[in-house]
Design an enzyme around this catalytic site. Sequence first.
Site, short mmCIF file in Angstrom:
data_model
loop_
_atom_site.label_atom_id
_atom_site.label_comp_id
_atom_site.label_asym_id
_atom_site.label_seq_id
_atom_site.Cartn_x
_atom_site.Cartn_y
_atom_site.Cartn_z
N GLU A 38 47.92 -47.20 21.53
CA GLU A 38 48.13 -47.48 20.14
C GLU A 38 49.30 -48.31 19.69
OE1 GLU A 38 45.56 -43.71 18.25
OE2 GLU A 38 47.73 -43.38 18.88
N HIS B 15 48.98 -44.29 6.92
CA HIS B 15 48.28 -45.04 7.77
C HIS B 15 47.57 -46.43 7.49
CE1 HIS B 15 45.56 -45.66 11.06
NE2 HIS B 15 45.75 -44.72 11.79
N ARG C 23 53.23 -48.66 12.72
CA ARG C 23 52.28 -48.56 11.41
C ARG C 23 53.07 -49.09 10.42
NH1 ARG C 23 50.08 -42.78 13.01
NH2 ARG C 23 48.65 -43.40 14.52
N HIS D 104 49.65 -40.24 5.24
CA HIS D 104 49.08 -39.76 6.70
C HIS D 104 49.95 -38.68 7.27
CE1 HIS D 104 46.89 -39.97 10.06
NE2 HIS D 104 47.90 -40.23 10.80
N ARG E 108 57.26 -42.19 12.83
CA ARG E 108 56.63 -41.59 13.86
C ARG E 108 55.77 -42.58 14.46
NH1 ARG E 108 51.06 -38.84 14.36
NH2 ARG E 108 50.58 -40.22 12.88
C1 LIG Z 1 42.95 -37.81 10.09
C2 LIG Z 1 44.19 -37.55 10.79
C3 LIG Z 1 44.27 -38.21 12.13
C4 LIG Z 1 45.36 -37.87 12.89
N1 LIG Z 1 45.59 -38.38 14.32
C5 LIG Z 1 46.40 -38.09 15.17
C6 LIG Z 1 46.35 -38.31 16.49
O1 LIG Z 1 45.65 -38.93 16.78
N2 LIG Z 1 47.61 -38.09 17.20
C7 LIG Z 1 48.65 -37.34 16.68
O2 LIG Z 1 49.32 -36.70 17.33
N3 LIG Z 1 48.40 -36.92 15.48
C8 LIG Z 1 47.58 -37.09 14.73
N4 LIG Z 1 47.53 -36.56 13.50
C9 LIG Z 1 48.83 -35.92 12.80
C10 LIG Z 1 48.61 -34.48 13.64
O3 LIG Z 1 47.08 -34.03 13.61
C11 LIG Z 1 49.18 -33.38 12.89
O4 LIG Z 1 50.69 -33.95 12.71
C12 LIG Z 1 49.12 -31.97 13.44
O5 LIG Z 1 47.63 -31.80 13.79
C13 LIG Z 1 49.86 -30.99 12.69
O6 LIG Z 1 49.79 -29.64 13.49
P1 LIG Z 1 50.25 -28.72 12.61
O7 LIG Z 1 49.77 -27.38 13.64
O8 LIG Z 1 51.64 -28.54 12.46
O9 LIG Z 1 49.41 -28.37 11.30
P2 LIG Z 1 47.84 -28.34 10.97
O10 LIG Z 1 47.19 -28.47 11.93
O11 LIG Z 1 47.71 -29.14 9.72
O12 LIG Z 1 47.68 -26.91 10.40
C14 LIG Z 1 48.41 -26.17 9.49
C15 LIG Z 1 47.72 -24.84 9.29
O13 LIG Z 1 48.84 -23.83 8.40
C16 LIG Z 1 47.76 -23.62 7.42
N5 LIG Z 1 48.61 -23.29 5.97
C17 LIG Z 1 49.10 -24.41 5.32
N6 LIG Z 1 49.64 -23.68 4.26
C18 LIG Z 1 49.39 -22.26 4.27
C19 LIG Z 1 49.63 -21.17 3.69
N7 LIG Z 1 50.49 -21.34 2.43
N8 LIG Z 1 49.47 -19.96 3.74
C20 LIG Z 1 48.56 -19.98 4.99
N9 LIG Z 1 48.16 -20.96 5.89
C21 LIG Z 1 48.69 -22.08 5.35
C22 LIG Z 1 46.60 -24.48 7.08
O14 LIG Z 1 45.37 -24.02 6.72
C23 LIG Z 1 46.38 -24.87 8.82
O15 LIG Z 1 45.62 -23.94 9.31
C24 LIG Z 1 46.63 -36.87 12.44
C25 LIG Z 1 46.33 -36.40 11.08
C26 LIG Z 1 45.52 -36.76 10.43
C27 LIG Z 1 44.95 -35.95 9.22
#
Ligand SMILES: Cc1cc2nc3c(=O)[nH]c(=O)nc-3n(C[C@H](O)[C@H](O)[C@H](O)COP(=O)(O)OP(=O)(O)OC[C@H]3O[C@@H](n4cnc5c(N)ncnc54)[C@H](O)[C@@H]3O)c2cc1C
Length: 559
Positions: free
Chosen positions: A110, A235, A286, A347, A382
């Site tokens: 990437e 993105h 990016r 993104h 990032r």
């Molecule tokens: C379309 C897309 C493609 C991506 N592709 C990549 C990739 O290829 N590689 C990469 O490294 N990263 C990628 N990313 C970024 C990566 O997916 C995220 O940074 C990562 O998944 C974040 O993980 P997390 O556990 O921190 O948060 P999340 O996976 O977003 O989980 C957050 C959780 O908190 C909960 N939550 C939020 N607020 C509250 C609240 N007030 N009360 C209770 N629950 C709450 C939500 O419901 C969810 O369950 C991508 C992101 C997107 C959107």
Amino acid sequence: MITDFLIIGSGIAGLSLALKLSAIGKVAIITKKKKAESNTNYAQGGIAAVMDENDNFELHVKDTLECGAGLCDVEAVKKIVYEGPERIMELMDIGASFSKENGELMLGKEGGHSRNRIIHCNDLTGKEIERALLNKVAKKENIKIYEYYFAIDLLTPKNLKRKNKNKNSCYGIYALNVLSNKVEKIISGKTILATGGAGQVYKHTTNPAIATGDGVAMGYRAGCQIVNMEFIQFHPTTLYEKDKDENSSHVFLITEAVRGVGAVLKTMRGKEFMHKYDKRKSLAPRDIVARAIDNEMKKSGDPYVCLDLKNIGPEKIKKEFPNIHEYCLSKGIDITKEMIPVVPAAHYSCGGIKTDLNGKTNIENLYASGEVTMTGVHGANRLASNSLLEAMVFSDAIYKSMFNGDLSNVKRETLDARRETKDTRNIPKKKNEELKRIYDNIYDWNEEGTENTEEWILISHNKMEIKEIMNDYIGIVRNTIRLERAYRRMKMMKDEIKDFYEKTKVNVELLELRNLVTVAYLIICSAMMRKESRGLHFMLDYPKKDDKHFLKDTILVDS
Ligand SMILES: Cc1cc2nc3c(=O)[nH]c(=O)nc-3n(C[C@H](O)[C@H](O)[C@H](O)COP(=O)(O)OP(=O)(O)OC[C@H]3O[C@@H](n4cnc5c(N)ncnc54)[C@H](O)[C@@H]3O)c2cc1C
């Protein structure tokens, strides 16, 4: 509810940590919608890690630092890079199945990576990781997931009936049980924010509806340091849909991995343009690609640019990008024959709650992991696919730091860890009664003087206004006049929403609005403080990097 560990969020950061903490105590995960609904579930490209003999740690570190434009914390970067392979093995051990060729992991490439190092599962990597983690979590007796629980605010000394003189400490949260419509207090020995990103603050974003920046807003209100919020990654390539529902901000991503295997950016008329901006052309980092697209669109007045996949070939497209192929077909575009119309969209949030290398915040007993944090890994930009890795590595660090001694205030009933590791040195026995005492000493939720709102239009209108302002004034290219205008409007809205909140019974829409306006305000304030261009923050009136004055983080703390 009383629990040893309270994790807010069921994405990669929350679930991977829960699995580990369940060995040393009871874990409650609360999540605001269905458990799989998270940014994690939508990740396409993959996870970056050094897994090939032609690659090495130094190169991954170098690529990450280069992308971060001088603001990365080298120790944090080294930490994720050196621990990467171990965390990937862990994911495979719990059952995540990644794409392989001849029995070996397939490694994608990437933008900004000098080697092939993206471990993936076709173009549905996040879904596979989320599936595997949830599957494993379901088998652990010590973990309970509470769906449709919305964390409202962190409990800190100001919520105590009998005040103590201790420094700022976290005792758990107030949460809205969305199904019963009651606010509950949840007391925990340790609280971990794993609430993900804030893309919904913009009108067009790859983030699903849950990404409203709740963790950053809660952390700010509780006194956390909020750092580098100006660095919002756009993105470059999301699907342009002419007839898209205006009320939905969520747009479909076309992963950078397609450019990694040969897709090329072109104008609507089929002319290549990336060579004018960077020698890496379509595979430049990016920020460069997003600005180039923005510039081409502004110059030509075209509503989108295109991704041409003809170098990849129909068979490979269908095999490696089945999700994108099918989604585009459902919108009438056959990507094996036609170019994909694309536009940039918000993104990823590089800034967030400041943590140390153990995932600790500046508030006692409060930790954070994943996109909600600013660990120092990403700096001003990032590097692609470093975020899933960062979440895994920092959740592991939280577990290790707790296991190795930071267990004050945690009651322990389960002895799994002892059995598994035969190491009991640093795990103090704390009594249930201590957490019970805290429970009794925290005020119940008070809704005196509030009423149910009839003013739905106010909420939806404010939400749209926030998104429009962010899109129009604090997008890919910024300037002082636009920032000042945005600041005046957002400050006024923030004050109005605060007034309205204090008079209204809470519901999810109102809680999200309050958090969105807070995060938007923090992004604007941070952007105004940085009078230079660096990484993702590009100012027309300060087009150069200014190391003398701005080679430092932007820090905001609620006063
Ligand atoms: C379309 C897309 C493609 C991506 N592709 C990549 C990739 O290829 N590689 C990469 O490294 N990263 C990628 N990313 C970024 C990566 O997916 C995220 O940074 C990562 O998944 C974040 O993980 P997390 O556990 O921190 O948060 P999340 O996976 O977003 O989980 C957050 C959780 O908190 C909960 N939550 C939020 N607020 C509250 C609240 N007030 N009360 C209770 N629950 C709450 C939500 O419901 C969810 O369950 C991508 C992101 C997107 C959107």
